[in-house]
Motif scaffolding. Structure first.
Motif, PDB file in Angstrom:
ATOM      1  N   ILE A  59      22.761 -32.146  69.887  1.00 60.40           N
ATOM      2  CA  ILE A  59      22.032 -32.442  71.136  1.00 60.40           C
ATOM      3  C   ILE A  59      21.601 -33.908  71.152  1.00 60.40           C
ATOM      4  O   ILE A  59      21.792 -34.629  72.138  1.00 60.40           O
ATOM      5  CB  ILE A  59      20.797 -31.522  71.277  1.00 60.40           C
ATOM      6  N   ILE A  60      21.040 -34.356  70.031  1.00 57.93           N
ATOM      7  CA  ILE A  60      20.517 -35.724  69.952  1.00 57.93           C
ATOM      8  C   ILE A  60      21.643 -36.749  69.954  1.00 57.93           C
ATOM      9  O   ILE A  60      21.564 -37.786  70.627  1.00 57.93           O
ATOM     10  CB  ILE A  60      19.612 -35.854  68.704  1.00 57.93           C
ATOM     11  N   GLU A  89      12.909 -43.386  75.743  1.00 60.22           N
ATOM     12  CA  GLU A  89      12.786 -43.065  77.164  1.00 60.22           C
ATOM     13  C   GLU A  89      14.154 -42.985  77.834  1.00 60.22           C
ATOM     14  O   GLU A  89      14.370 -42.132  78.708  1.00 60.22           O
ATOM     15  CB  GLU A  89      11.912 -44.109  77.859  1.00 60.22           C
ATOM     16  N   SER A  90      15.074 -43.841  77.422  1.00 59.15           N
ATOM     17  CA  SER A  90      16.415 -43.806  78.025  1.00 59.15           C
ATOM     18  C   SER A  90      17.144 -42.514  77.656  1.00 59.15           C
ATOM     19  O   SER A  90      17.886 -41.963  78.480  1.00 59.15           O
ATOM     20  CB  SER A  90      17.242 -45.027  77.598  1.00 59.15           C
ATOM     21  N   MET A  91      16.932 -42.012  76.438  1.00 60.15           N
ATOM     22  CA  MET A  91      17.519 -40.728  76.052  1.00 60.15           C
ATOM     23  C   MET A  91      16.918 -39.585  76.863  1.00 60.15           C
ATOM     24  O   MET A  91      17.632 -38.685  77.324  1.00 60.15           O
ATOM     25  CB  MET A  91      17.322 -40.478  74.556  1.00 60.15           C
ATOM     26  N   LEU A  92      15.612 -39.632  77.057  1.00 58.08           N
ATOM     27  CA  LEU A  92      14.949 -38.599  77.860  1.00 58.08           C
ATOM     28  C   LEU A  92      15.474 -38.606  79.298  1.00 58.08           C
ATOM     29  O   LEU A  92      15.641 -37.552  79.922  1.00 58.08           O
ATOM     30  CB  LEU A  92      13.431 -38.813  77.855  1.00 58.08           C
ATOM     31  N   ASP A  93      15.764 -39.812  79.812  1.00 59.48           N
ATOM     32  CA  ASP A  93      16.262 -39.937  81.182  1.00 59.48           C
ATOM     33  C   ASP A  93      17.669 -39.363  81.351  1.00 59.48           C
ATOM     34  O   ASP A  93      18.088 -39.060  82.480  1.00 59.48           O
ATOM     35  CB  ASP A  93      16.265 -41.409  81.621  1.00 59.48           C
ATOM     36  N   MET A  94      18.399 -39.222  80.257  1.00 54.19           N
ATOM     37  CA  MET A  94      19.761 -38.692  80.307  1.00 54.19           C
ATOM     38  C   MET A  94      19.808 -37.163  80.423  1.00 54.19           C
ATOM     39  O   MET A  94      20.860 -36.577  80.632  1.00 54.19           O
ATOM     40  CB  MET A  94      20.541 -39.110  79.054  1.00 54.19           C
ATOM     41  N   ILE A  95      18.670 -36.508  80.269  1.00 55.13           N
ATOM     42  CA  ILE A  95      18.627 -35.041  80.250  1.00 55.13           C
ATOM     43  C   ILE A  95      18.611 -34.491  81.676  1.00 55.13           C
ATOM     44  O   ILE A  95      17.831 -34.944  82.513  1.00 55.13           O
ATOM     45  CB  ILE A  95      17.389 -34.541  79.482  1.00 55.13           C
ATOM     46  N   ASP A  96      19.489 -33.542  81.930  1.00 56.27           N
ATOM     47  CA  ASP A  96      19.570 -32.898  83.246  1.00 56.27           C
ATOM     48  C   ASP A  96      18.580 -31.727  83.290  1.00 56.27           C
ATOM     49  O   ASP A  96      18.839 -30.655  82.738  1.00 56.27           O
ATOM     50  CB  ASP A  96      20.999 -32.394  83.483  1.00 56.27           C
ATOM     51  N   LEU A  97      17.453 -31.945  83.951  1.00 57.63           N
ATOM     52  CA  LEU A  97      16.400 -30.931  83.988  1.00 57.63           C
ATOM     53  C   LEU A  97      16.699 -29.784  84.955  1.00 57.63           C
ATOM     54  O   LEU A  97      15.913 -28.844  85.050  1.00 57.63           O
ATOM     55  CB  LEU A  97      15.064 -31.580  84.359  1.00 57.63           C
ATOM     56  N   SER A  98      17.838 -29.857  85.637  1.00 59.62           N
ATOM     57  CA  SER A  98      18.195 -28.769  86.558  1.00 59.62           C
ATOM     58  C   SER A  98      18.876 -27.614  85.829  1.00 59.62           C
ATOM     59  O   SER A  98      19.127 -26.566  86.432  1.00 59.62           O
ATOM     60  CB  SER A  98      19.111 -29.290  87.668  1.00 59.62           C
ATOM     61  N   ASN A 141      16.033 -28.916  76.074  1.00 60.62           N
ATOM     62  CA  ASN A 141      16.276 -30.122  75.282  1.00 60.62           C
ATOM     63  C   ASN A 141      15.203 -31.183  75.522  1.00 60.62           C
ATOM     64  O   ASN A 141      14.837 -31.918  74.599  1.00 60.62           O
ATOM     65  CB  ASN A 141      17.660 -30.690  75.588  1.00 60.62           C
ATOM     66  N   ARG A 142      14.693 -31.254  76.752  1.00 62.07           N
ATOM     67  CA  ARG A 142      13.612 -32.203  77.025  1.00 62.07           C
ATOM     68  C   ARG A 142      12.387 -31.831  76.196  1.00 62.07           C
ATOM     69  O   ARG A 142      11.739 -32.705  75.588  1.00 62.07           O
ATOM     70  CB  ARG A 142      13.267 -32.201  78.516  1.00 62.07           C
ATOM     71  N   ALA A 143      12.072 -30.536  76.154  1.00 69.43           N
ATOM     72  CA  ALA A 143      10.924 -30.081  75.364  1.00 69.43           C
ATOM     73  C   ALA A 143      11.146 -30.371  73.884  1.00 69.43           C
ATOM     74  O   ALA A 143      10.220 -30.809  73.183  1.00 69.43           O
ATOM     75  CB  ALA A 143      10.701 -28.589  75.584  1.00 69.43           C
ATOM     76  N   ILE A 144      12.365 -30.174  73.397  1.00 71.04           N
ATOM     77  CA  ILE A 144      12.679 -30.421  71.982  1.00 71.04           C
ATOM     78  C   ILE A 144      12.441 -31.880  71.620  1.00 71.04           C
ATOM     79  O   ILE A 144      11.780 -32.193  70.617  1.00 71.04           O
ATOM     80  CB  ILE A 144      14.141 -30.018  71.681  1.00 71.04           C
ATOM     81  N   LEU A 145      12.964 -32.810  72.432  1.00 71.78           N
ATOM     82  CA  LEU A 145      12.804 -34.234  72.126  1.00 71.78           C
ATOM     83  C   LEU A 145      11.350 -34.670  72.237  1.00 71.78           C
ATOM     84  O   LEU A 145      10.871 -35.480  71.422  1.00 71.78           O
ATOM     85  CB  LEU A 145      13.690 -35.080  73.047  1.00 71.78           C
ATOM     86  N   GLU A 146      10.648 -34.136  73.225  1.00 68.60           N
ATOM     87  CA  GLU A 146       9.237 -34.484  73.371  1.00 68.60           C
ATOM     88  C   GLU A 146       8.444 -34.040  72.139  1.00 68.60           C
ATOM     89  O   GLU A 146       7.589 -34.772  71.643  1.00 68.60           O
ATOM     90  CB  GLU A 146       8.655 -33.835  74.627  1.00 68.60           C
ATOM     91  N   VAL A 147       8.734 -32.834  71.644  1.00 68.41           N
ATOM     92  CA  VAL A 147       8.011 -32.322  70.474  1.00 68.41           C
ATOM     93  C   VAL A 147       8.367 -33.127  69.229  1.00 68.41           C
ATOM     94  O   VAL A 147       7.488 -33.489  68.435  1.00 68.41           O
ATOM     95  CB  VAL A 147       8.301 -30.817  70.268  1.00 68.41           C
ATOM     96  N   GLU A 181      24.586 -41.092  72.820  1.00 65.92           N
ATOM     97  CA  GLU A 181      25.846 -41.646  73.338  1.00 65.92           C
ATOM     98  C   GLU A 181      25.762 -41.865  74.842  1.00 65.92           C
ATOM     99  O   GLU A 181      26.183 -42.906  75.356  1.00 65.92           O
ATOM    100  CB  GLU A 181      27.005 -40.701  73.003  1.00 65.92           C
ATOM    101  N   ARG A 182      25.188 -40.901  75.564  1.00 63.82           N
ATOM    102  CA  ARG A 182      25.066 -41.033  77.014  1.00 63.82           C
ATOM    103  C   ARG A 182      24.142 -42.183  77.394  1.00 63.82           C
ATOM    104  O   ARG A 182      24.331 -42.827  78.431  1.00 63.82           O
ATOM    105  CB  ARG A 182      24.556 -39.727  77.621  1.00 63.82           C
ATOM    106  N   ALA A 183      23.153 -42.444  76.541  1.00 64.70           N
ATOM    107  CA  ALA A 183      22.214 -43.545  76.798  1.00 64.70           C
ATOM    108  C   ALA A 183      22.762 -44.887  76.322  1.00 64.70           C
ATOM    109  O   ALA A 183      22.109 -45.922  76.494  1.00 64.70           O
ATOM    110  CB  ALA A 183      20.879 -43.255  76.117  1.00 64.70           C
TER     111      ALA A 183
END
Length: 310
Positions: free
Chosen positions: A228-229, A120-129, A136-142, A234-236
Motif C-alpha cells: 500500500i505504502i 501530505e502528497s502521499m495522503l493526497d494520492m488516496i482515493d477516499l471514494s 488506507n488513509r486511516a492506516i497512514l494517519e495512524v 510511486e503515485r506521489a
C-alpha cells in the motif's frame, strides 16, 4: 550549576553578546536541551562541566537510533559546540569535550525519512471514494501520528483504542505494553473507516477485535501494508526507498527536529536505547500528549517544526 542554569546563561550570552535573532537562539537552545535530556536518562547523569567526549559521541549515536540524519546530527553538534565554547570563554570548564569531535559523516547510511510535504502528497494520492482508500488513509494517519511498528499497526485492537482520551494501547516487542497519544486526524479517519466501511464487512471470527481488515474481513499482513505504502509513494513521485518503518522514522525525526523532549519520543516509540541500558521511568501521559500537540507537524498549532525548517 545544573543544566537549566547553564542553558539560561548561554541564552543570555547569545542574545546580549552575539545579538542573535530569537529564532536562531531557539535553535541553539533546543540543541543543548537535547543533550541535557540525554544526560538525564543516561546511567551516570553527567553535569555540563563533567560531560566527556565519549558522552557526546554516545549522544550522537543515540540520535542516530531515532533515524536522525547525519546532516541534522551535524547541525545539532554545531549548537552544542557553541555552548561549550561559551563555557570555555567564561572559564566554567577546563576542557572542551567537543573540541576533537568531527561532524557525522554525511554519507553514513540511515533509513530514508519523508518530509512533511511528502507525507501530505502521499495522503493526497488516496482515493477516499473507495472502501480501500478510506481504510488506507486511516492506516497512514495512524502510522504517522503514533510512530507504530508495522506489527503493532496490524495487531491494533478496537478495544485498545481510547479515542475519547486520545490514546491507543499497543503491544510492542517482548509483549511490552505502552500507551501512545493519537492525533486528531488519525482519530477522525479511523472513525470514518470503522463506521462507514468496517461496520458493513463480514468479519472473520479471529479478527473481530482487529481494527484494520482486508476485503475478506481478516487481519492485514505486513506485506500488504508495505505494498500500500510503496504504491502511494510511486503515485506521489517519491523516489526514496519507502516502507512502513519510514513513517516511524519520520514521526521521530519530525518531533525531535521540532524540539520535542527526547524522553517523550523514546517513550512513544517503545524504544530501548542501545546506548543507555537503564530502564526508563514511564513519563506522565499528559506530558506525552502535550509533546504530540506541540511538536507533531499534523497537530502543532504553534508550528514549531515548520519554524525550525525555515
Amino acid at each position: 550549576m545544573n543544566w537549566e542554569i547553564y542553558i539560561q546563561h548561554f541564552k543570555n550570552f547569545l542574545r546580549l553578546e552575539r545579538s542573535m535573532s530569537e529564532n536562531s537562539i531557539e535553535a541553539y537552545i533546543h540543541d543543548v536541551e537535547k543533550l541535557s535530556q540525554f544526560s538525564e536518562i543516561s546511567q551516570h547523569q553527567p553535569t555540563p562541566e563533567s560531560i566527556s567526549e565519549r558522552d557526546i559521541m554516545d549522544f550522537l549515536e543515540y540520535l542516530g537510533e531515532f533515524g536522525i540524519s547525519a546532516t541534522s546530527q551535524a547541525r545539532i553538534l554545531s549548537g552544542i559546540k557553541s555552548f561549550y565554547k561559551y563555557l570555555a570563554i567564561e572559564n566554567l570548564i577546563q576542557i572542551d569535550p567537543t573540541q576533537l569531535i568531527e561532524s557525522p559523516k554525511i554519507g553514513r547510511k540511515l533509513p530514508d525519512t519523508l518530509s512533511f510535504p511528502e507525507i501530505e502528497s502521499m495522503l493526497d494520492m488516496i482515493d477516499l471514494s473507495t472502501p480501500e482508500g478510506t481504510r488506507n488513509r486511516a492506516i497512514l494517519e495512524v502510522l504517522y501520528s503514533c510512530g507504530m511498528r508495522v506489527s503493532e499497526l496490524i495487531e491494533l485492537k478496537m478495544t485498545n483504542c481510547y479515542f475519547d482520551i486520545g490514546f491507543v494501547r499497543v503491544v510492542g516487542k517482548g509483549q511490552k505494553v505502552r500507551l501512545i497519544p493519537i492525533g486528531r486526524d488519525a482519530i477522525k479517519y479511523t472513525k470514518i473507516y470503522l463506521e462507514s466501511i468496517r461496520n458493513h464487512q463480514d468479519v472473520n471470527p479471529e479478527s473481530e477485535d482487529i481494527v484494520f481488515l482486508n476485503r475478506r474481513g481478516k487481519q492485514l499482513s505486513r506485506v500488504m501494508i508495505f505494498l500500500i505504502i510503496k504504491a502511494l509513494a510511486e503515485r506521489a513521485g517519491i523516489q526514496k526507498n519507502i516502507s512502513p518503518h519510514t513513517f516511524r522514522h519520520s514521526f521521530a525525526t519530525h518531533l525531535i527536529e521540532g524540539g520535542a523532549d527526547l524522553r517523550a519520543v523514546q517513550e512513544m516509540l517503545g524504544h530501548e536505547s542501545i546506548t543507555t541500558t537503564e530502564i526508563y521511568t514511564h513519563l506522565d501521559r499528559v506530558f506525552l500528549q502535550e509533546t504530540m500537540a506541540s511538536y507533531h507537524p499534523r497537530e502543532s498549532s504553534k508550528n514549531h517544526y515548520h519554524r525550525k525548517q525555515n
